[in-house]
Design an enzyme around this catalytic site. Structure first.
Site, mmCIF file in Angstrom:
data_model
loop_
_atom_site.group_PDB
_atom_site.id
_atom_site.type_symbol
_atom_site.label_atom_id
_atom_site.label_comp_id
_atom_site.label_asym_id
_atom_site.label_seq_id
_atom_site.Cartn_x
_atom_site.Cartn_y
_atom_site.Cartn_z
ATOM 1 N N CYS A 60 0.816 -1.213 0.000
ATOM 2 C CA CYS A 60 0.000 0.000 0.000
ATOM 3 C C CYS A 60 0.854 1.269 0.000
ATOM 4 C CB CYS A 60 -0.938 -0.008 1.199
ATOM 5 S SG CYS A 60 -0.082 0.219 2.764
ATOM 6 N N ALA A 93 2.935 1.914 3.024
ATOM 7 C CA ALA A 93 4.142 1.079 3.044
ATOM 8 C C ALA A 93 5.274 1.756 2.284
ATOM 9 C CB ALA A 93 3.850 -0.292 2.440
ATOM 10 N N ARG A 138 10.957 -4.868 7.891
ATOM 11 C CA ARG A 138 11.832 -4.721 6.737
ATOM 12 C C ARG A 138 13.263 -4.759 7.247
ATOM 13 N NH1 ARG A 138 12.209 -0.517 4.202
ATOM 14 N NH2 ARG A 138 12.369 -1.305 2.113
ATOM 15 N N HIS A 161 5.983 6.546 -2.309
ATOM 16 C CA HIS A 161 7.319 7.091 -2.575
ATOM 17 C C HIS A 161 7.190 8.563 -2.952
ATOM 18 C CE1 HIS A 161 8.243 2.794 -4.205
ATOM 19 N NE2 HIS A 161 8.476 2.845 -2.911
HETATM 20 FE FE1 CFM Z 1 13.178 0.725 -4.855
HETATM 21 FE FE2 CFM Z 1 12.741 -1.651 -5.023
HETATM 22 FE FE3 CFM Z 1 11.087 -0.027 -3.655
HETATM 23 FE FE4 CFM Z 1 13.526 -0.597 -2.735
HETATM 24 FE FE5 CFM Z 1 12.548 -2.593 -1.189
HETATM 25 FE FE6 CFM Z 1 11.747 -3.596 -3.516
HETATM 26 FE FE7 CFM Z 1 10.116 -2.037 -2.132
HETATM 27 MO MO1 CFM Z 1 10.698 -4.437 -1.300
HETATM 28 S S1 CFM Z 1 14.608 -0.910 -4.513
HETATM 29 S S2 CFM Z 1 12.476 1.264 -2.873
HETATM 30 S S3 CFM Z 1 14.242 -1.294 -0.808
HETATM 31 S S4 CFM Z 1 11.432 -0.201 -5.746
HETATM 32 S S5 CFM Z 1 12.851 -4.514 -1.961
HETATM 33 S S6 CFM Z 1 12.553 -3.661 -5.616
HETATM 34 S S7 CFM Z 1 9.657 -3.773 -3.217
HETATM 35 S S8 CFM Z 1 10.701 -2.479 -0.156
HETATM 36 S S9 CFM Z 1 9.172 -0.171 -2.564
#
Ligand code: CFM
Length: 537
Positions: free
Chosen positions: A59, A62, A93, A192
């Site tokens: 989500c 997250a 995490r 993000h």
């Molecule tokens: Fe970038 Fe990723 Fe992500 Fe990531 Fe992660 Fe991920 Fe993620 Mo899991 S590098 S920030 S540290 S997109 S492993 S492949 S899915 S938490 S949102």
């Protein structure tokens, strides 16, 4: 051994046949048989998951709290919401952090939550949120508090930003809120963007004192999973490159606040942080380019790019020395392991960048990536940033605030002047990410937001030697007799970044693809009779 004879177009048609026609029509656009680097193909991405389909996604909360702000040790990340949301975000995490002294602030092992109850949902939770800010301040005296909204906060209309402003005034520390309700976007990707916006608005630029040292860079989109940041820091320090700020593996508030003083931004995970890179360029004049420290060759290439940017003879020579030294150890490992891994096959369905980056390591092992896809990548992460102007803005993406950024006249510094920039542009691609599809073989299946059903079918038909995904997929896949390597948490292994990380990865994959245990196990339904039923219609 893998079955790679399967025609990917046939696989796609077989999958789609099972879906009701409306759903098949939608999914069809998210499954692409790669035609190789010369052909430009479009893929559908970053759209809502079809209800009823089991997705790998997470989500918005997250992405904001867990991913971008989670790894910063000296900020109190206060979750406004029911306790379940905090339980998820509590050390689940694998970010690591290394405070300089044992008594340096480090709140990463805590879960801060307002623990909303039914009465707060009915009567509002703002009073409780203010109390929580005061309590956190009294106990920890942190430099900053970030307030993260969970779904109910948006539904009942608590104004976390007003509370943040009031508490900032009252407590005299930096307090800011995030409207990152879980439902706010189609995946964690929205989170993000929301996190990036708040960092630019409330944090970056508050402290003009840069880190001490030469060749100042900010590392964007590296989150210190399994200690990756420690390995990257080791290599950078050896080269004499100064890490001014990290977003956000092993980071601190101080680093964020001084980020605008760096000479260069390098971007690891494009998906999660390209917004900060773009905004910092406009506001402060910091150029950015893409790097990748996953894979020994990729790490060497990234270091060379950084050295090239600075153009300092000593730095260039030192970087070459470091690469030569590190590569000697890598070569020893790969010579021993590669004969055992060559010809094996892998599949990767993770996040928004690793499904691309880890293909580097598999290539170094002589392995083929049969299929890969992101959970929540956008079209640019597949096809390259050139497609950004053509991406349709829908109701879901419009939901996320786009900040209008203006040049900060006082703090803007031109890092590259016309002539130097033109010279560097011959070798360095600024503001560019070419995406995953360009690096994938002809005939490889590229699948966005893979469904559980599609995952089972991929495994049944192709039998890859290793499947890379996360904890949600792990045990289903292993019950099918195929090893699964977690690329989110690394199964508590790692680091896998940089040179030492590459060697760790080779060793782990060697063990995984060459153990016989997976050929010996049988799922209960393969040993015993089972009752099966079918719909009559
Ligand atoms: Fe970038 Fe990723 Fe992500 Fe990531 Fe992660 Fe991920 Fe993620 Mo899991 S590098 S920030 S540290 S997109 S492993 S492949 S899915 S938490 S949102």
């Amino acid at each position: 051994m893998a079955n790679i004879e399967m025609d990917p177009q046939r696989w796609k048609q077989e999958i789609l046949k099972k879906y009701p026609s409306k759903i098949a029509k939608k999914r069809e656009k998210s499954i692409v048989v790669n035609d190789g680097p010369e052909v430009k193909q479009a893929i559908q991405a970053n759209i809502r998951t079809i209800p009823g389909i089991i997705t790998q996604r997470g989500c918005t909360y997250a992405g904001c709290k867990g991913v971008v702000l989670g790894p910063t040790r000296d900020i109190v990340n206060l979750v406004h919401g029911p306790i379940g949301c905090s339980f998820y975000a509590w050390l689940t995490r694998r970010n690591q952090t290394l405070p300089p002294t044992p008594d340096s602030p480090n709140y990463m092992m805590y879960a801060f939550s307002t623990d909303m109850q039914d009465s707060n949902i009915v009567f509002g939770g703002e009073i409780k949120l203010k109390q929580a800010c005061r309590e956190a301040f009294q106990i920890f005296k942190p430099k900053a508090i970030g307030i993260f909204s969970t779904c109910p906060v948006g539904l009942i209309g608590d104004d976390v930003h007003a509370v943040a402003r009031e508490m900032k005034e009252e407590l005299g520390i930096n307090i800011f809120g995030f409207s990152c309700e879980g439902y706010k976007g189609v995946s964690q990707s929205a989170g993000h963007h929301i996190a990036n916006n708040a960092l630019v608005k409330h944090v970056i630029g508050r402290n003009d004192k840069p880190a001490e040292g030469k060749f100042l860079i900010n590392m964007l989109g590296e989150y210190n999973i399994g200690g990756d940041a420690f390995e990257i820091e080791r290599v950078l320090a050896k080269c004499g490159i100064t890490l001014n700020a990290s977003f956000s593996g092993n980071s601190t508030m101080e680093q964020f606040e001084r980020a605008h003083t760096a000479d260069l931004n390098v971007v690891m995970c494009h998906r999660s942080i390209n917004y900060v890179a773009e905004m910092m360029e406009k506001k402060y004049g910091i150029p950015w380019f893409k790097v990748n420290f996953i894979g020994a060759e990729a790490s060497a290439k990234s270091l060379r790019k950084i050295a090239k940017y600075f153009g300092d003879k000593d730095l260039i020579a030192r970087v070459e020395d470091v690469i030569a030294g590190e590569m000697a150890t890598v070569a020893k490992a790969i010579d021993a392991i590669k004969p055992r891994t060559t010809g094996k096959t892998a599949m990767m369905f993770v996040g928004g960048s690793r499904a691309h980056h880890y293909q580097e390591l598999f290539t170094e092992l002589g392995m083929t990536t049969l299929s890969a896809g992101y959970e929540f990548g956008h079209r640019d992460d597949y096809e390259g940033r050139r497609v950004i102007p053509t991406i349709t803005v829908d109701a879901d993406s419009r939901n996320i605030e786009e900040l209008t950024i203006e040049k900060d006249e006082a703090k803007f510094r031109e890092r590259l002047t016309g002539e130097k920039k033109a010279e560097l542009e011959k070798d360095l691609q600024f503001n560019e990410y070419e995406g995953m599809m360009k690096d994938m073989a002809k005939g490889a299946l590229v699948i966005d937001d893979l469904s559980h059903y599609e995952m089972e079918k991929l495994i049944e038909i192709y039998h890859p030697d290793v499947f890379c995904a996360g904890i949600k997929e792990k045990y289903c896949v292993q019950k099918m007799g195929i090893p699964l390597k977690q690329l989110h948490s690394y199964d508590y292994g790692g680091p896998y970044a940089g040179f030492e990380g590459a060697v760790n990865f080779y060793k782990d994959i060697d063990m995984i693809v060459n153990t016989s245990v997976w050929k010996l196990i049988k799922a209960p339904w393969e040993k015993e009779a089972v009752i099966e039923a079918q719909y009559a219609v």
